[in-house]
Each structure stands twice: as structure tokens, then as C-alpha cells.
Design a protein around this motif. Sequence first.
Motif, PDB file in Angstrom:
ATOM      1  N   ILE A 164      51.143   4.899 -28.529  1.00 47.47           N
ATOM      2  CA  ILE A 164      50.122   5.357 -27.593  1.00 47.47           C
ATOM      3  C   ILE A 164      49.103   4.258 -27.320  1.00 47.47           C
ATOM      4  CG2 ILE A 164      48.279   7.024 -27.214  1.00 47.47           C
ATOM      5  CD1 ILE A 164      51.096   8.210 -27.029  1.00 47.47           C
ATOM      6  N   TYR A 165      48.688   3.545 -28.356  1.00 49.63           N
ATOM      7  CA  TYR A 165      47.681   2.497 -28.177  1.00 49.63           C
ATOM      8  C   TYR A 165      48.186   1.376 -27.263  1.00 49.63           C
ATOM      9  CZ  TYR A 165      44.543  -1.375 -29.267  1.00 49.63           C
ATOM     10  OH  TYR A 165      43.670  -2.434 -29.165  1.00 49.63           O
ATOM     11  N   LEU A 166      49.420   0.939 -27.472  1.00 50.07           N
ATOM     12  CA  LEU A 166      49.975  -0.117 -26.623  1.00 50.07           C
ATOM     13  C   LEU A 166      50.100   0.354 -25.177  1.00 50.07           C
ATOM     14  CD1 LEU A 166      52.691  -1.610 -29.012  1.00 50.07           C
ATOM     15  CD2 LEU A 166      50.471  -2.597 -28.400  1.00 50.07           C
ATOM     16  N   TYR A 167      50.435   1.620 -25.003  1.00 51.36           N
ATOM     17  CA  TYR A 167      50.491   2.156 -23.646  1.00 51.36           C
ATOM     18  C   TYR A 167      49.104   2.168 -23.019  1.00 51.36           C
ATOM     19  CZ  TYR A 167      50.940   5.373 -19.756  1.00 51.36           C
ATOM     20  OH  TYR A 167      50.878   5.927 -18.495  1.00 51.36           O
ATOM     21  N   GLU A 168      48.112   2.572 -23.802  1.00 50.40           N
ATOM     22  CA  GLU A 168      46.749   2.633 -23.289  1.00 50.40           C
ATOM     23  C   GLU A 168      46.218   1.244 -22.918  1.00 50.40           C
ATOM     24  OE1 GLU A 168      44.236   4.855 -22.676  1.00 50.40           O
ATOM     25  OE2 GLU A 168      45.597   6.564 -22.802  1.00 50.40           O
ATOM     26  N   LEU A 169      46.638   0.217 -23.642  1.00 48.76           N
ATOM     27  CA  LEU A 169      46.171  -1.134 -23.339  1.00 48.76           C
ATOM     28  C   LEU A 169      46.583  -1.590 -21.942  1.00 48.76           C
ATOM     29  CD1 LEU A 169      46.737  -3.080 -26.691  1.00 48.76           C
ATOM     30  CD2 LEU A 169      44.540  -2.514 -25.621  1.00 48.76           C
TER      31      LEU A 169
END
Length: 429
Positions: free
Chosen positions: A391-396
Motif C-alpha cells: 500500500i505504501y509503495l502504491y501511495e508514493l
Amino acid sequence: MKHISSILFLLFFSTFGYCQPRTDAFLVNLFARNKTDVFQNVIRFPERYRVQIIYTQIDRNKTNEPSFRHYFFNVDSTNYFNPASTVKLPLALLSLEKLNRLNNPAVTKFTAMQFDSAYSRQTKEGHDSTAETGYPSIAQFIRKAFLVSDNDAYSRMYEFVGQSEINRSLHAKGYLDTRITHRFVRMTPDENRHTNPVRFLDLAGKTIYTQPAAYNTDPFDFRRIAKLGNGYYAKDSLIHEPFDFTERNKMPLETFQQILQSVMFPMSVPATQRFRLTPDDYHFLYQYLSQYPGETNYPKYDAEQYYDSYVKFFFMDSLHHQMPDGIRVFNKVGWAYGFLTDASYVADFKNNVEFMLSATIYVNNDGILNDDKYEYDTIGHPFLYQLGQTIYLYELQRKRQHTPNLNGFQIQYEKRQNDSRPVVKNVDN
């Protein structure tokens, strides 16, 4: 705009709670990008691992007002999971709310308090060596409950609020499928209905407010049976039947996520579902939902045992226990009986990224409960870490029309003092 958002929020949580498991194609496609074996093994068998996930995108308008879009994976409020220490979050909020309702300037979250005993198995508590004042207080209980998930802190807040008030208050706020029935010490249902006398003290040790012992006469609705596993240990004996959670604490994942959202973004939920908190309460909560044990002076936790990511499951890398630079996670976790659960608001101040993520997973391959043989380290924690990173990499890389201003969540954290006090180890959590 706010009125419409509140109506949609109510509709979402009131209608969703009784549906069949919900999975959004968006998450299925996003999860397919993570090829890690432990992650895919869980995602392919969500029923086996009783996994539930809620991912919330947060977007801001030009005045920095947030809006929320929720995505779900296998979420079903009727699929029981043991909430474990996650219930410490609503207990902290209800404790602060009760103090505010007393409307006594001399009785605050920092006021010293003592517990007496008035019923079977109740215990007294008059001092706290981990506190700067040497006395228990609601503030100290919240620190301990959030920083390392201390169990005694929860039980004392349970005793202060009282079983009846806990459940009536949560139900009045719309959390109807939630119940809190017990302390985190071994007691009978009858003993858990009884809560201790409490008194608050001024700086000179004089009693300034007393609360008598209480008894909950309200019935619980235990019609929905919740039994898990093939067997369980009771003392040293293996009982060859499922473990019965029917009368245990219950808090569905969407309720947990909603309660956290009500704290981090109170104006995003209907007024009836907010907790009665002051601006100082919110600041205090934000600090200790996100501060690290090693930064804290009281209690002075062992920073090696209670490392930065100790209760940050979505960033708990088994190889490195430090959090990434610029990120703070405002969250509460729980673990017990093979369940691991986390609800988080993630703020990346370096990259101006924010999102919410909540998940629970059950890891108990042998189907036996109370044997301390759960796959927390081999499946549970690695899966939640991979979920968080997905999720974090997608949000970046996710495009936003407006860059969020996250200044409201930036905290001046403590710095550990270099003193000779012994560190606190091996907390009961």
C-alpha cells in the motif's frame, strides 16, 4: 460538503456491517503485484487465514479538507476475530471522555488516582513506579497501552469507565456490533461485571474525587456463536473441542477503522459518533499513538526489547526495527490466540503522503489454541509488513490533485533522558 460526507459515512458503516464478505477488484489487482510467497499464500487463501483488509485513500481539496475512499478485501463483520489489545483504543477514548464529562478542573488525565478492591479477585493499585509522579493516572495508562500495549493499563481503564458505561457509550455512538465484556486478567463473567472503587488525589495526597464500585446489570447479546479451532489447552489439559469466543470481547474491523478515523479526523464522522475530547486530548493521543517506546521517559522502556516498530505491524521489518525517515504511524495493534490486528493512519511528512490501513489475520496451523504455537513470526508479521509496503509503495506514486498539508499531525516528541533509572522490560501485553 461535510453534511453529505457524514451521511455517506453513516450509510457505509450501517449497511456494510451485515453484508457478505466484500472484496474490491482494485485490491485484488493491486495485491497481485506483490509476488512475495508469504503474501500470496495468504491472499490466495483468505478464508483459511481469516484475513480482512480495509485500505482508505485520503484526498484533500484546495482548503486541505480530507475525503475518504475505502477499499475492502474479504471484510465481513460477522466473521469473528479476537480483537485482543485493539480494544485499548476505545477504552482510552472513553476514559478521556468520562473525565471531560465530570467537568471538574481538579480531575484531569494527569491527576493521580488509586484503585481499591470491593469484590472477588479485584486488586488494589495505589502507586506506579513507571510514572514521573509515582502514581497511576489516565494519562499514564494511555501511554502504557499505546506504547507497548500494556494489559494492566487496559484493565484499569476498564475499571474506571465501568462495563455498563463502556458498552452503552459505544452503542450510542453507533458501534452496535461491538462488545467489551472483560478485563485482561482471569475473572468470571460475574466478576467482570463488578468494577473497583476509584479515587483521585491532589498533589498533597488528599482525596478530591471518589467513584464508588459499580455493577453492570445490562444483558449482553450472545446469540451469535463464535467458536474456533480444533481444540485448546485449559491449564495443562488439551480439550478436544473448539474454543468458545462467544462471550469474549468483539470489535469488527470496520468499527476499529472507524474509531481510529474519528480520532484522527473527527470532523469526517457524524457528531454523534465522535468522542467528547478536548484539543489537548487530541494532541496527547496523536503523540502517544505515534511516539516510540525508546523516545519516552515515563515509562522508561527498554529500547532494545521495545524497538521503534514494535507495535507498527505494517512497518515491522524482521531484519530492521527502525522506522523509515519522515514517517509516523498513528495506530493501535492487538495480538492473541493466533490473531494479529492493526489499524493505522500513516503520515509520510517527507513525501506528503497519507493513508489509512486496517487488517487482521489468523495464523494457527495446528488449530489448537492456548498452546503458544502460532505462526506470528513466519506468516503473520511478514504478511502484514508486505501488506503495508504494498500500500505504501502504491501511495508514493498515486497522483493527487492537491498536496496534503500534514502539519496538524507533526508532533514534538520526547527525547530520552540519560539517567540512571532502570529500564522497564517484559511488560504483560
